[in-house]
Design a protein around this motif. Structure first.
Motif, PDB file in Angstrom:
ATOM      1  N   PHE B 346       0.833  -1.198   0.000  1.00  0.00           N
ATOM      2  CA  PHE B 346       0.000   0.000   0.000  1.00  0.00           C
ATOM      3  C   PHE B 346       0.871   1.253   0.000  1.00  0.00           C
ATOM      4  N   TYR B 347       1.845   1.258   0.893  1.00  0.00           N
ATOM      5  CA  TYR B 347       2.691   2.433   1.093  1.00  0.00           C
ATOM      6  C   TYR B 347       3.394   2.834  -0.196  1.00  0.00           C
ATOM      7  N   LEU B 348       3.791   1.804  -0.989  1.00  0.00           N
ATOM      8  CA  LEU B 348       4.575   2.072  -2.189  1.00  0.00           C
ATOM      9  C   LEU B 348       3.841   2.997  -3.163  1.00  0.00           C
ATOM     10  N   VAL B 349       2.514   2.868  -3.264  1.00  0.00           N
ATOM     11  CA  VAL B 349       1.793   3.622  -4.297  1.00  0.00           C
ATOM     12  C   VAL B 349       1.747   5.120  -3.982  1.00  0.00           C
ATOM     13  N   PRO B 350       1.214   5.526  -2.800  1.00  0.00           N
ATOM     14  CA  PRO B 350       1.267   6.968  -2.542  1.00  0.00           C
ATOM     15  C   PRO B 350       2.696   7.488  -2.471  1.00  0.00           C
ATOM     16  N   TYR B 351       3.622   6.666  -1.967  1.00  0.00           N
ATOM     17  CA  TYR B 351       5.007   7.132  -1.907  1.00  0.00           C
ATOM     18  C   TYR B 351       5.536   7.435  -3.310  1.00  0.00           C
ATOM     19  N   ALA B 352       5.284   6.502  -4.259  1.00  0.00           N
ATOM     20  CA  ALA B 352       5.775   6.714  -5.623  1.00  0.00           C
ATOM     21  C   ALA B 352       5.145   7.962  -6.223  1.00  0.00           C
ATOM     22  N   ALA B 353       3.836   8.168  -5.988  1.00  0.00           N
ATOM     23  CA  ALA B 353       3.167   9.345  -6.534  1.00  0.00           C
ATOM     24  C   ALA B 353       3.771  10.617  -5.954  1.00  0.00           C
ATOM     25  N   LEU B 354       3.994  10.638  -4.626  1.00  0.00           N
ATOM     26  CA  LEU B 354       4.550  11.837  -3.998  1.00  0.00           C
ATOM     27  C   LEU B 354       5.953  12.090  -4.498  1.00  0.00           C
ATOM     28  N   SER B 355       6.733  11.027  -4.630  1.00  0.00           N
ATOM     29  CA  SER B 355       8.132  11.187  -4.990  1.00  0.00           C
ATOM     30  C   SER B 355       8.261  11.686  -6.434  1.00  0.00           C
ATOM     31  N   ILE B 356       7.563  11.026  -7.349  1.00  0.00           N
ATOM     32  CA  ILE B 356       7.655  11.461  -8.747  1.00  0.00           C
ATOM     33  C   ILE B 356       7.074  12.862  -8.891  1.00  0.00           C
TER      34      ILE B 356
END
Lengths: 187, 506
Positions: B346-356
């Motif tokens: 779960f964490y990976l998806v919002p993290y990837a969106a925030l990071s990119i």
């Protein structure tokens, strides 16, 4: 001792001497070009020793990959940059040379211990391998059966690396004309 | 010697996502060089996006079809929902990066614009091809089911990333980033390879299943040492402290779109694979690896957050933020329970969106200033580019773990998983790290909205260049980040489904 065994011994002594002498030559030559050439001799004589141990594949790979490709690349680089690299022991012993000697010494001790244990038949739990182990046929068989995918993936990895090398190695012609390569560091 | 060869059965469907990406990459590379310069950029970007979407769809179809886990080509690769979800994630990260990279045209840091401007434009086809091959490598890597395919997948995407970092060859900073990443990355790969040899020696197996089966009657010492070295090699890729030393320099020097892609996709691939490797190959060593990863996570949280406090360059600040998030992402793996697995995915998806998204905003500012973005020259950004600045503010609040971004739920899941494991101390470490992180994330927001009245009326960089692909990407990241908070259920269900075949030790 029959003629065949004598021949094996003669080849072994010849290869071992060449290995030792060329190994020393790699380290002792001041000119890196000669060092690289000695490395070819070194790897070739090591390949002979592998052949004596019935490791035909490793011997062939040694000659093709290391002597053939890697050292030739060393020679190209040396030729490009000019043979004026630092003399290996100039400036007294460094921390790096200390650890190099330490590592080499550790490997030497390890080799002596293993040989002594083998000679005295005191190696516990030695590996049991079949005659076909390491033969080119057996390795080829593994490449197209168990490790087919790894074999193919390796070729893709090499392709990606080759494409990357070309991208980084070529300079776009228009860019060069624009400003005389202002951003490239001085060689 | 003459026994007939037993050819392995090849499950082409399971290879389809990787082959789609590779095929697209070959097509773009071969056709792109024959096209006139003017159409190369739209051509390469369009087909890169199309290839990534196609690969994501193929993985999605496989995800829907596969309700049990199988392997292919003599257990070299896995075909299961975890791999397919990982492939969808990395393809999505690649898709977002396509938009960020579209108008990447110049290098910051006072380069002569006449020279540096052409770098990405000259290599735009090759750049998108490398992006596609990197995603293909990651898609292969998340499927890896043996130590050989693991290593090959790692090298595959790493080599593509090394070249991407240095692709603006007239910028010394980019070359330096590429070289540093190459050397440190190779060091990490070498440790991983050395560890793999130990694990093979200690268990007699190369595939994850064989390793787990052979672990009992092998040499314990070698086995444990090999496990530790493999973890170190993977930690280099995740950029977890103390194996993060390359991260700030590489993130700062690489072209910002590449940084955006790397920061998200490398973490996704490496963490999904780490989860699979530890659960399927080392189920008997759970005490060892959960504690080791908890320690690495703690160091990452401490180091990343403290170092981020002192940064002025926004890219370096985000790089240290990425180190600290490596810590948050490792916490659920350390928990070693099913909730932790779901929390990670779960964490990976919002993290990837925030990071990119945040790196995309940095890229936008970089393009209008033609200089490295620091906290000082962010001043006035909030008034000049209201949409980008509001998005950036959401991303920064999201990184802290506050609404309106889904990382709020992500952190909650992670802390719950660790708490369930019984490690209250690690929860406390995470909470303290979150509190510390408020300082530097809010510094970015404050910098954007600070500045004199003069700045509000006279934009520092002149009129901003129109950059619709980047703006669309920022919008996409914003939607993704908010959507994971508003409707988290689909993602949670996907995570649960993709982990159903795994058994967790705790």
């Amino acid at each position: 001792m029959d003629a065949g065994e004598i021949l094996v011994w003669l080849v072994w002594i010849g290869a071992a001497t060449a290995l030792f002498a060329s190994g020393l030559a790699v380290v002792l030559f001041q000119n890196p070009f000669y060092s690289a050439l000695s490395l070819i001799v070194n790897l070739a004589s090591l390949a002979v020793l592998f052949l004596l141990l019935s490791a035909e594949f490793v011997a062939a790979a040694q000659v093709l990959v290391y002597a053939g490709a890697v050292v030739v690349m060393f020679l190209f680089v040396t030729a490009y940059l000019g043979g004026r690299a630092d003399a290996p022991w100039a400036g007294g012993p460094t921390l790096q040379s200390f650890f190099a000697v330490l590592a080499a010494g550790a490997i030497a001790v390890e080799v002596v211990v293993v040989i002594a244990l083998t000679a005295g038949d005191r190696l516990t739990d030695p590996a049991e391998i079949s005659d076909a182990f390491g033969s080119p046929a057996e390795i080829g068989r593994l490449f197209i059966s168990d490790h087919l995918l790894a074999f193919e993936a390796t070729s893709i990895v090499l392709l990606v690396a080759a494409v990357g090398g070309v991208i980084l190695g070529t300079t776009a012609p228009r860019t060069v004309r624009a400003e005389g390569r202002a951003e490239v560091p001085e060689r | 010697m003459t026994e007939p060869l037993r050819h392995p059965d090849i499950d082409w469907a399971a290879l389809a996502p990787v082959l789609t990406l590779l095929g697209t990459a070959c097509f773009v590379l071969l056709v792109g060089v024959f096209l006139p310069r003017g159409v190369r950029r739209p051509f390469a970007a369009f087909f890169a996006a199309a290839g990534l979407v196609a690969a994501g769809i193929v993985s999605g179809i496989l995800f829907a079809l596969d309700d049990e886990a199988t392997t292919l080509v003599r257990d070299s690769l896995a075909r299961d929902r975890l791999a397919e979800l990982g492939q969808i994630f990395v393809a999505g990260a690649g898709l977002l990066a396509v938009g960020v990279a579209y108008f990447e045209s110049r290098g910051p840091r006072g380069d002569d614009p006449r020279v540096a401007e052409d770098d990405w434009r000259e290599r735009v086809v090759e750049g998108y091809v490398l992006l596609l091959t990197a995603v293909a490598g990651m898609a292969f890597f998340v499927q890896a089911n043996s130590l050989i395919t693991l290593f090959l997948g790692l090298e595959w995407f790493s080599i593509a990333l090394y070249v991407l970092c240095a692709i603006n060859v007239h910028r010394i900073a980019a070359l330096e980033a590429g070289l540093k990443y190459l050397i440190v990355g190779s060091f990490g790969s070498a440790i991983l390879l050395f560890g793999s040899a130990f694990v093979y020696g200690g268990s007699g197996g190369l595939t994850f299943g064989e390793i787990a089966a052979g672990a009992a009657d092998g040499e314990r010492l070698f086995f444990a040492a090999g496990l530790a070295m493999i973890l170190v090699g993977l930690a280099f890729k995740v950029s977890a402290a103390p194996f993060h030393m390359w991260t700030p320099d590489v993130y700062e020097g690489a072209p910002t779109p590449v940084t955006a892609f790397m920061s998200a996709a490398t973490k996704i691939a490496a963490l999904v694979l780490t989860l699979r490797l530890l659960l399927t190959a080392f189920p008997g060593e759970e005490e060892l690896w959960t504690i080791a990863i908890a320690v690495i996570a703690t160091i990452s949280l401490a180091w990343g957050n403290i170092a981020a406090l002192t940064q002025r360059s926004v890219k370096r600040l985000l790089a240290y933020s990425s180190v600290s998030h490596a810590g948050f992402l490792l916490m659920p793996i350390a928990a070693g329970n099913a909730l932790g697995g779901r929390a990670l995915l779960f964490y990976l998806v919002p993290y990837a969106a925030l990071s990119i998204g945040s790196f995309a905003v940095v890229a936008a500012r970089e393009r209008e200033l033609a200089a490295d973005v620091t906290l000082d020259n962010l001043a006035g950004f909030g008034w000049e580019r209201p949409f980008h600045a509001i998005a950036m503010a959401v991303f920064m609040f999201g990184f802290i773990g506050l609404p309106p971004a889904g990382l709020f739920l992500g952190k909650f899941y992670v802390f719950t998983a660790v708490y369930e494991r019984g490690w209250t101390w690690l929860v406390i470490v995470g909470v303290v790290a979150t509190v510390v992180s408020v300082a530097y994330y809010l510094a970015v927001v404050r910098a954007m909205y600070s500045g004199s009245a003069e700045l509000r009326t006279a934009p520092a960089g002149g009129s901003p260049p129109r950059d619709w692909p980047l703006t669309t990407t920022v919008f996409g990241c914003l939607v993704l980040a908010v959507a994971t908070l508003v409707v988290p259920d689909p993602l949670v269900d996907l995570a649960r489904d993709s982990l159903a075949f795994l058994s967790f030790p705790f």
